[in-house]
Design a protein around this motif. Structure first.
Motif, mmCIF file in Angstrom:
data_model
loop_
_atom_site.group_PDB
_atom_site.id
_atom_site.type_symbol
_atom_site.label_atom_id
_atom_site.label_comp_id
_atom_site.label_asym_id
_atom_site.label_seq_id
_atom_site.Cartn_x
_atom_site.Cartn_y
_atom_site.Cartn_z
ATOM 1 N N GLY A 80 5.313 -9.470 -6.643
ATOM 2 C CA GLY A 80 4.521 -10.905 -6.655
ATOM 3 C C GLY A 80 3.063 -10.668 -6.681
ATOM 4 O O GLY A 80 2.662 -10.002 -7.434
ATOM 5 N N ASP A 81 2.092 -11.215 -5.603
ATOM 6 C CA ASP A 81 0.856 -10.830 -5.405
ATOM 7 C C ASP A 81 0.397 -9.621 -4.611
ATOM 8 O O ASP A 81 -0.503 -9.321 -3.992
ATOM 9 C CB ASP A 81 0.198 -12.149 -4.851
ATOM 10 N N ARG A 82 1.696 -8.990 -4.011
ATOM 11 C CA ARG A 82 1.647 -7.950 -3.048
ATOM 12 C C ARG A 82 1.608 -6.865 -3.544
ATOM 13 O O ARG A 82 2.542 -6.048 -3.898
ATOM 14 C CB ARG A 82 2.688 -8.263 -1.808
ATOM 15 N N PRO A 83 0.437 -5.742 -3.503
ATOM 16 C CA PRO A 83 0.619 -4.437 -4.230
ATOM 17 C C PRO A 83 1.033 -3.502 -3.043
ATOM 18 O O PRO A 83 0.898 -3.870 -1.775
ATOM 19 C CB PRO A 83 -0.896 -4.269 -4.353
ATOM 20 N N SER A 84 1.523 -2.200 -3.339
ATOM 21 C CA SER A 84 2.113 -1.313 -2.607
ATOM 22 C C SER A 84 1.844 0.098 -3.058
ATOM 23 O O SER A 84 2.171 -0.060 -4.317
ATOM 24 C CB SER A 84 3.502 -1.545 -2.285
ATOM 25 N N LEU A 85 1.386 0.856 -2.353
ATOM 26 C CA LEU A 85 1.028 2.212 -2.785
ATOM 27 C C LEU A 85 1.960 3.104 -1.822
ATOM 28 O O LEU A 85 1.862 3.090 -0.750
ATOM 29 C CB LEU A 85 -0.262 2.629 -2.550
ATOM 30 N N PRO B 116 -5.575 9.680 -7.791
ATOM 31 C CA PRO B 116 -4.099 9.703 -8.597
ATOM 32 C C PRO B 116 -3.137 10.907 -8.388
ATOM 33 O O PRO B 116 -1.991 11.037 -8.523
ATOM 34 C CB PRO B 116 -4.389 9.759 -9.903
ATOM 35 N N ALA B 117 -3.759 12.100 -7.695
ATOM 36 C CA ALA B 117 -3.162 13.127 -7.544
ATOM 37 C C ALA B 117 -2.591 13.188 -6.139
ATOM 38 O O ALA B 117 -1.469 13.870 -5.881
ATOM 39 C CB ALA B 117 -4.187 14.336 -7.450
ATOM 40 N N ASN B 118 -3.250 12.824 -5.251
ATOM 41 C CA ASN B 118 -2.693 12.603 -3.702
ATOM 42 C C ASN B 118 -2.676 11.471 -2.980
ATOM 43 O O ASN B 118 -2.220 11.337 -1.883
ATOM 44 C CB ASN B 118 -3.533 13.831 -2.763
ATOM 45 N N GLY B 119 -3.225 10.301 -3.596
ATOM 46 C CA GLY B 119 -2.971 9.036 -2.987
ATOM 47 C C GLY B 119 -4.394 8.753 -2.312
ATOM 48 O O GLY B 119 -4.024 7.380 -1.483
ATOM 49 N N GLN B 120 -5.204 9.594 -1.802
ATOM 50 C CA GLN B 120 -6.057 9.141 -0.862
ATOM 51 C C GLN B 120 -7.018 8.199 -1.249
ATOM 52 O O GLN B 120 -7.295 8.037 -2.504
ATOM 53 C CB GLN B 120 -7.164 10.674 -0.923
ATOM 54 N N SER B 121 -7.219 7.167 -0.340
ATOM 55 C CA SER B 121 -7.863 5.796 -0.616
ATOM 56 C C SER B 121 -9.571 6.371 -0.689
ATOM 57 O O SER B 121 -10.060 7.203 0.015
ATOM 58 C CB SER B 121 -7.764 4.785 0.494
ATOM 59 N N ARG C 70 4.812 4.339 2.644
ATOM 60 C CA ARG C 70 4.150 3.257 1.911
ATOM 61 C C ARG C 70 3.001 2.750 2.692
ATOM 62 O O ARG C 70 2.751 2.667 3.996
ATOM 63 C CB ARG C 70 5.313 2.110 1.665
ATOM 64 N N LYS C 71 2.083 2.076 2.088
ATOM 65 C CA LYS C 71 0.977 1.619 2.902
ATOM 66 C C LYS C 71 0.281 0.339 1.925
ATOM 67 O O LYS C 71 0.452 0.230 0.635
ATOM 68 C CB LYS C 71 -0.368 2.508 3.042
#
Length: 219
Positions: A114-119, A151-156, A125-126
């Protein structure tokens, strides 16, 4: 026989419309293939390829990176990365990457419910901002977005970018006009100089962990 003639007449009447529709669909699709040579201290250490497939408001991007650094003929560092992105307009709707960073594996996925993004970073999951984008750097349109993830390690990453204006760079021995930007991330070493030819990236420059200069130039 009359029925056959009627059907044939209908098909002949529809044929121009079908041809026009097919032609319009073909025109609406644009594909771009870019290959970059990755250079460190004058030596080529790898390649990066970017394939962009845009049709209507949907854009799919596939990026593959391979780096091998040798010291005295011995492999000192290797990096293998592949990722797939799907965009609807300027909204990222799906992302998946697989990385081997010198023996350390990472798997990153992004999805929208929906409108909820998930990484999802290596199984954890965060929640992330809806307008977050991967720091894959293939398009100039991404630069105005403050929230990125590696994109390699997911760091924000919280990105600030600086427009340094028109510039001229030497790409494989030829002088090329480009637009120069610099990006930096708060609390991270993810700093880059970027040169764009139109919307697509032409050169990426960064400092390696050993303070060496690494340049990625488009062929």
């Amino acid at each position: 026989m009359r029925n056959h003639g009627s059907i044939l007449g209908i098909l002949m009447a529809l044929l121009p419309a079908l041809v026009t529709a097919g032609h319009a669909e073909t025109l609406a699709r644009k594909t771009t293939h870019m290959v970059f040579d990755i250079i460190r201290q004058g030596d080529k250490i790898g390649t990066n390829s970017v394939d962009i497939d845009k049709q209507g408001d949907t854009t799919k991007v596939r990026i593959e990176t391979s780096i091998h650094v040798k010291v005295m003929f011995i492999e000192a560092y290797r990096y293998e990365h592949v990722c797939d992105e799907t965009w609807k307009g300027e909204q990222l709707i799906a992302f998946a990457s697989k990385t081997d960073d010198n023996g350390t594996p990472h798997r990153i996925t992004f999805s929208m419910a929906g409108d909820r993004p998930s990484l999802d970073v290596d199984g954890t999951r965060k929640d992330v901002p809806k307008d977050i984008v991967p720091a894959s750097l293939w398009s100039r349109t991404l630069l105005h977005r403050p929230d990125w993830f590696n994109p390699a390690n997911g760091q924000s990453l919280r990105i600030a970018f600086h427009d340094l204006g028109e510039d001229q760079v030497q790409i494989h021995g030829a002088a090329v006009k480009a637009h120069h930007y610099k990006i930096s991330a708060q609390g991270s070493a993810f700093d880059r100089d970027l040169w764009f030819d139109g919307d697509n990236v032409l050169r990426i420059q960064l400092q390696g962990s050993d303070n060496s200069t690494i340049i990625s130039d488009r062929r």
